[in-house]
Design a protein around this motif. Structure first.
Motif, PDB file in Angstrom:
ATOM      1  N   LYS A 252     -28.224 -34.212  11.517  1.00 54.86           N
ATOM      2  CA  LYS A 252     -29.097 -34.127  12.942  1.00 54.86           C
ATOM      3  C   LYS A 252     -28.550 -33.193  14.124  1.00 54.86           C
ATOM      4  N   CYS A 253     -27.169 -32.557  13.753  1.00 50.05           N
ATOM      5  CA  CYS A 253     -26.906 -32.024  14.749  1.00 50.05           C
ATOM      6  C   CYS A 253     -27.630 -30.472  14.788  1.00 50.05           C
ATOM      7  N   PRO A 254     -28.053 -29.999  15.812  1.00 50.18           N
ATOM      8  CA  PRO A 254     -28.757 -28.747  16.012  1.00 50.18           C
ATOM      9  C   PRO A 254     -27.866 -27.410  15.963  1.00 50.18           C
ATOM     10  N   VAL A 255     -26.572 -27.502  16.077  1.00 48.10           N
ATOM     11  CA  VAL A 255     -25.725 -26.441  16.329  1.00 48.10           C
ATOM     12  C   VAL A 255     -25.610 -25.745  15.111  1.00 48.10           C
ATOM     13  N   ARG A 256     -25.173 -24.443  14.908  1.00 47.04           N
ATOM     14  CA  ARG A 256     -25.018 -23.945  13.489  1.00 47.04           C
ATOM     15  C   ARG A 256     -23.624 -23.011  14.069  1.00 47.04           C
ATOM     16  N   ALA A 270     -22.029 -28.519  14.355  1.00 43.29           N
ATOM     17  CA  ALA A 270     -20.891 -28.718  15.451  1.00 43.29           C
ATOM     18  C   ALA A 270     -20.093 -30.249  14.822  1.00 43.29           C
ATOM     19  N   ILE A 271     -20.739 -31.034  14.327  1.00 42.09           N
ATOM     20  CA  ILE A 271     -19.982 -32.182  13.882  1.00 42.09           C
ATOM     21  C   ILE A 271     -20.299 -32.257  12.363  1.00 42.09           C
ATOM     22  N   TYR A 272     -18.931 -32.065  11.762  1.00 42.85           N
ATOM     23  CA  TYR A 272     -18.902 -31.582  10.427  1.00 42.85           C
ATOM     24  C   TYR A 272     -17.614 -32.424   9.490  1.00 42.85           C
ATOM     25  N   VAL A 284     -15.782 -34.933  12.319  1.00 46.71           N
ATOM     26  CA  VAL A 284     -15.142 -34.344  13.870  1.00 46.71           C
ATOM     27  C   VAL A 284     -15.970 -33.558  14.551  1.00 46.71           C
ATOM     28  N   ILE A 285     -16.003 -33.850  15.795  1.00 49.69           N
ATOM     29  CA  ILE A 285     -17.023 -32.951  16.608  1.00 49.69           C
ATOM     30  C   ILE A 285     -16.060 -31.837  17.104  1.00 49.69           C
ATOM     31  N   ASP A 286     -16.630 -30.508  17.055  1.00 52.61           N
ATOM     32  CA  ASP A 286     -16.027 -29.236  17.308  1.00 52.61           C
ATOM     33  C   ASP A 286     -16.481 -29.316  18.906  1.00 52.61           C
ATOM     34  N   ARG A 299     -26.744 -35.018  22.218  1.00 54.66           N
ATOM     35  CA  ARG A 299     -26.288 -36.666  21.887  1.00 54.66           C
ATOM     36  C   ARG A 299     -26.965 -36.908  20.682  1.00 54.66           C
ATOM     37  N   ALA A 300     -27.640 -35.943  19.911  1.00 59.32           N
ATOM     38  CA  ALA A 300     -28.442 -36.042  18.608  1.00 59.32           C
ATOM     39  C   ALA A 300     -27.646 -36.924  17.625  1.00 59.32           C
ATOM     40  N   CYS A 301     -26.235 -36.726  17.647  1.00 63.20           N
ATOM     41  CA  CYS A 301     -25.359 -37.499  16.569  1.00 63.20           C
ATOM     42  C   CYS A 301     -25.394 -39.044  16.930  1.00 63.20           C
ATOM     43  N   ASP A 311     -18.063 -41.320  19.750  1.00 64.98           N
ATOM     44  CA  ASP A 311     -17.421 -41.703  21.066  1.00 64.98           C
ATOM     45  C   ASP A 311     -17.127 -40.649  22.002  1.00 64.98           C
ATOM     46  N   PHE A 312     -17.978 -40.041  22.875  1.00 62.74           N
ATOM     47  CA  PHE A 312     -17.869 -38.798  23.402  1.00 62.74           C
ATOM     48  C   PHE A 312     -16.602 -38.876  24.608  1.00 62.74           C
ATOM     49  N   ASN A 313     -16.065 -40.276  24.866  1.00 60.87           N
ATOM     50  CA  ASN A 313     -14.952 -40.284  25.747  1.00 60.87           C
ATOM     51  C   ASN A 313     -13.450 -40.292  25.143  1.00 60.87           C
TER      52      ASN A 313
HETATM   53  S1  SF4 Z   1     -23.700 -34.053  20.535  1.00 58.44           S
HETATM   54 FE1  SF4 Z   1     -23.573 -34.178  18.333  1.00 58.44          FE
HETATM   55  S2  SF4 Z   1     -25.383 -33.528  17.477  1.00 58.44           S
HETATM   56 FE2  SF4 Z   1     -25.278 -32.833  19.588  1.00 58.44          FE
HETATM   57  S3  SF4 Z   1     -24.151 -30.788  19.178  1.00 58.44           S
HETATM   58 FE3  SF4 Z   1     -22.702 -32.340  19.739  1.00 58.44          FE
HETATM   59  S4  SF4 Z   1     -22.096 -32.855  17.597  1.00 58.44           S
HETATM   60 FE4  SF4 Z   1     -24.049 -31.947  17.444  1.00 58.44          FE
END
Ligand code: SF4
Ligand SMILES: Cc1cc2nc3c(=O)[nH]c(=O)nc-3n(C[C@H](O)[C@H](O)[C@H](O)COP(=O)(O)OP(=O)(O)OC[C@H]3O[C@@H](n4cnc5c(N)ncnc54)[C@H](O)[C@@H]3O)c2cc1C
Ligand code: SF4
Lengths: 649, 135
Positions: A252-256, A270-272, A284-286, A299-301, A311-313
């Motif tokens: 679901k992550c839109p970033v490439r 971005a999450i991979y 992990v989220i980059d 916050r798609a993930c 957990d973004f915190n």
């Molecule tokens: S919030 Fe999650 S889905 Fe959105 S860009 Fe960051 S890692 Fe990707």
């Protein structure tokens, strides 16, 4: 009362040819303090040692000088010899009359005179030598392994299988290292994923291995047997305990952004995760590329994660581990192709490096093993490989040989010809070094069966010509200049130490060479140990090498750790610095010069304090101390002066 | 001179033909030079035997076929017995001669060679020149 015995060794003819050993013993037998002097053909032989023992007993000696080779060779031998008959081993001294005398002189008369001086000076030192007792320190039987490539994996498994606990720290989110990126492995062409993943799984499941992925060593204190290690666990923004590894977030992550694992040839999210068989297989989220962490929205993930694991915190956390030995296995990187101007400075898409070619040839890689060139996706019909790019070029880059390129270039050209049979592979080389077991045969197979055309010479220039890359090289076998219009060019870039290794070496207090490869204690006889006690080296971190060598070295390092752990206490050389508190003025010079962090300034008393278990006895502090408070056991200033006196008298 | 190499000459009919006629793998050659070092006729050659093989690899058809070497080669087999890779250099030389002969061009008219020079003409060249008359 000194009762000193002097034993002059001939070392066959090594010494006796240039030094009159008979005369030397005669002169010395009259020297004050000496009660006995003799000479013998090989002092280190059993009869030689037996003679020393007999005479120590018979003459009731309280000190022994052996005039022979360098103390690095036989000091331990003779110290043990005298200890076996009750003399304190530190009352035995070596006078080096081989490396420092017979080997460097021709004139027998002068050499003999010099040998006499050397022995006299050594006797003066011995007169003031104290009987010392080695320090004993307890040992934590737990190892830290830094780097989870095949070297770190092998070392961890070997140590853990011997029954000791291992903490394995890997900075990526999965172990595996470069081996997992490879297409197939020379010389047997087996699939690296197939042979490495079982080992990775074993690491993940081993009850004695604590795997700390996505972590880095922050600080190390202590000494052999007793290290304290602070480890940073980097925030992954995913609670790995909750994460089921379903992969929905990644989808679901839109970033490439360019994928490092695929050597920037394709994109990742971005999450991979690194690859499907990753251990641990958690994303992990980059934080540099995540939309939410950089711009505050997305916050798609999180929305799609059924396990509520995002957990973004999350923040970096720290753990402390006590270990007794440290294996450094931080591996290698490739030199950046942008550094080579004449090969396009990294600007041409179809000029790629060796690891990129591995990804293109990998059946589980982005092109499923059939190389498509990066610029337009065409299958290249003519490929040029260039060896020694940046290696063996002391004038501009690195003087050393990267060791693996000759072999992986044959392999890549072979695999290429297997999938593109009507294609042509050219290899520009200076020398071909295929020295391992089965390697030469592998090369010949590549030439004979796959008709790889080897051209002996370096390429002087690459440039773009339409959709081709023009290659200007030479074939020194025919003396011809050669021009090839290639569809793709593969540069066998120099192997360099992995990023950040110099800083790591500084933290660990181990040495690295000019390029950052970690230095072994002895290039031949102690190849898996660092000079700093308690540190062991494994894999490409110590120098470029291929997987068979990496694994052998890792097992070697592990067995060194095992033999360290097989002892219950460690004995530490007592020839170390000690401070006379009455004289110390608390200037702190010694603290600054100590490379091992062995000295502390007591804040209350303002006196220097030596941690005797850490001190390596290098002597730097004694030289730096302006008040003379810092003295080296059995190398006191007084002893040095007496020795100098003996020389100039 | 910059020699252009491409798939056209490395995968040429010429190279295939040499391999077919000689039954040798041209790519098996180490380029060690042992054949050239021991060749008793080398002083009369313009291109050494190992270099001939190299030129075949590089697709240098014209140069190889126009060289004196292939005609000077006495087929003495010194190279063949010594080659570490078992490359039959003599067969390669013969293949190169065959390729030239099969073009059926008159290079020499044996009858026009003056009697005095006849004793100095390399035998292989002479035999080859006559061979086409034997059908
Ligand atoms: S919030 Fe999650 S889905 Fe959105 S860009 Fe960051 S890692 Fe990707
Ligand atoms: C193009 C190419 C093809 C090759 N093909 C073959 C082949 O076919 N056969 C063969 O035998 N060999 C081959 N090799 C060589 C092979 O890749 C190496 O021998 C092997 O991967 C080295 O393993 P390693 O564990 O020492 O290092 P690496 O694989 O580099 O592993 C080091 C690990 O340590 C981690 N790390 C680094 N620094 C730190 C740190 N500060 N803290 C924590 N972790 C850290 C890294 O993330 C990495 O996981 C090839 C090499 C190249 C360049
Ligand atoms: S001796 Fe054999 S391998 Fe060596 S150059 Fe001649 S043909 Fe090639």
């Amino acid at each position: 009362m000194n009762r000193i015995g002097v034993f002059v060794c001939h070392c066959g003819l090594n010494i006796a040819q240039t030094v009159d050993v008979e005369k030397l013993a005669n002169i010395i037998s009259d020297y004050p303090g000496v009660v006995y002097a003799t000479n013998y053909i090989y002092m280190c032989s059993d009869p030689g040692q037996d003679m020393i023992k007999e005479i120590v007993k018979e003459k009731k000696l309280n000190g022994v000088v052996v005039a022979c080779c360098s103390p690095t060779m036989h000091e331990t031998t003779f110290r043990n010899t005298v200890a076996s008959v009750g003399l304190n081993p530190y009352r035995c001294e070596i006078a080096n009359i081989r490396e420092q005398c017979s080997w460097v002189h021709k004139d027998k008369k002068i050499a003999t005179e010099k040998a006499v001086e050397i022995v006299k000076a050594t006797i003066e030192k011995l007169k003031l030598d104290k009987s010392l007792i080695p320090l004993s320190v307890p040992i934590t039987k737990r190892a830290l392994v830094i780097g989870g490539g095949i070297a770190g994996i092998q070392a961890s498994l070997d140590i853990a299988d011997s029954g000791y606990e291992v903490v394995l720290v890997e900075r990526n989110q999965s172990i595996g290292g470069h081996m997992l990126q490879l297409s197939e492995t020379f010389p047997t062409l087996d699939c690296p994923q197939c042979i490495a993943t079982p080992k990775m799984v074993q690491v993940g499941q081993h009850p004695k291995i604590k795997l700390l992925a996505y972590s880095e060593v922050e600080e190390v204190s202590g000494y052999v047997g007793n290290f304290k290690v602070k480890i940073r666990r980097k925030a992954s923004f995913v609670d790995w305990n909750k994460c089921t590894g379903c992969g929905l977030c990644v989808e679901k992550c839109p970033v490439r952004v360019p994928s490092e694992f695929n050597e920037l040839l394709v994109k990742r999210k971005a999450i991979y995760t690194l690859f499907p068989q990753a251990v641990p297989n958690k994303p992990v989220i980059d934080s540099n590329n995540c939309l939410y962490l950089t711009k505050g929205k997305c916050r798609a993930c999180e929305k799609n994660c059924l396990a509520k694991a995002i957990d973004f915190n999350q923040k970096d956390t720290f753990v402390e581990e006590d270990v007794g030995a440290i294996v450094v296995a931080t591996g290698y990187d490739l030199m950046d192709k942008a550094e080579i101007g004449e090969y396009g400075a990294g600007k041409y898409k179809d000029v790629i490096n060796g690891l990129q070619m591995e990804r293109l040839l990998c059946p589980s890689g982005p092109t499923e093993g059939i190389p498509h060139r990066p610029s337009d996706g065409k299958i290249p019909k003519e490929i040029v490989f260039i060896q020694c790019v940046g290696s063996r070029d002391p004038e501009h880059y690195y003087p050393y040989c990267s060791k693996v390129c000759c072999m992986y270039v044959v392999k890549q050209a072979m695999l290429y010809k297997n999938v593109v049979p009507d294609g042509q592979a050219y290899v520009f080389y200076m020398d071909i070094r295929c020295d391992g077991k089965g390697y030469e045969e592998f090369l010949q197979k590549g030439m004979e069966e796959n008709k790889i055309l080897y051209l002996r010479g370096r390429v002087s220039k690459l440039f773009k010509d339409g959709d081709k890359i023009k290659v200007w090289g030479a074939d020194t076998l025919t003396g011809r200049k050669i021009e090839i219009s290639a569809d793709m060019v593969v540069l066998a870039m120099a192997v360099v130490p992995s990023k950040g290794v110099k800083e790591l070496a500084r933290k660990l207090r181990i040495t690295a060479d000019d390029y950052g490869f970690l230095t072994e204690a002895h290039p031949k006889l102690r190849p898996v140990e660092s000079l700093t006690a308690g540190y062991f080296l494994a894999g490409a971190a110590q120098g470029p090498k291929d997987i068979p060598d990496v694994v052998a070295q890792a097992s070697g390092a592990a067995s060194k750790v095992d033999s360290l752990f097989s002892q219950d206490v460690l004995y530490h050389e007592p020839i170390i610095a000690s401070v006379d508190e009455e004289v110390c003025v608390g200037c702190g010079n010694c603290v600054d010069v100590c490379a091992y962090d062995a000295i502390e300034l007591d804040l209350r008393t303002k006196k220097a304090k030596v941690n005797s278990a850490v001190c390596e006895g290098c002597g730097a502090c004694c030289a730096a101390c302006p008040s003379g408070a810092m003295q080296h056991n059995n190398f006191s200033k007084r002893q040095i002066f007496e020795m100098v006196d003996a020389f100039v008298r | 001179m910059r020699a252009e190499i491409s798939i056209k000459n490395t995968k040429s009919k010429f190279l295939d033909k040499v391999e077919e006629l000689s039954e040798q793998n041209i790519y098996a050659c180490y380029q060690c030079g042992k054949c050239s070092a021991g060749c008793p006729s080398i002083s009369e050659m313009d291109i050494s035997p190992s270099e001939i093989i190299r030129l075949v690899q590089l697709g240098g058809e014209e140069e190889v076929l126009n060289s004196k070497t292939i005609w000077v080669c006495a087929s003495c087999f010194t190279c063949v017995t010594r080659c570490p890779k078992g490359v039959d250099v003599a067969k390669i030389m013969e293949a190169l001669r065959q390729i030239t002969l099969r073009k059926n061009v008159d290079y020499v008219n044996p009858l026009s060679i003056p009697r005095e020079t006849l004793s100095q003409v390399p035998q292989i060249a002479l035999v080859s020149a006559l061979r086409k008359f034997s059908g």
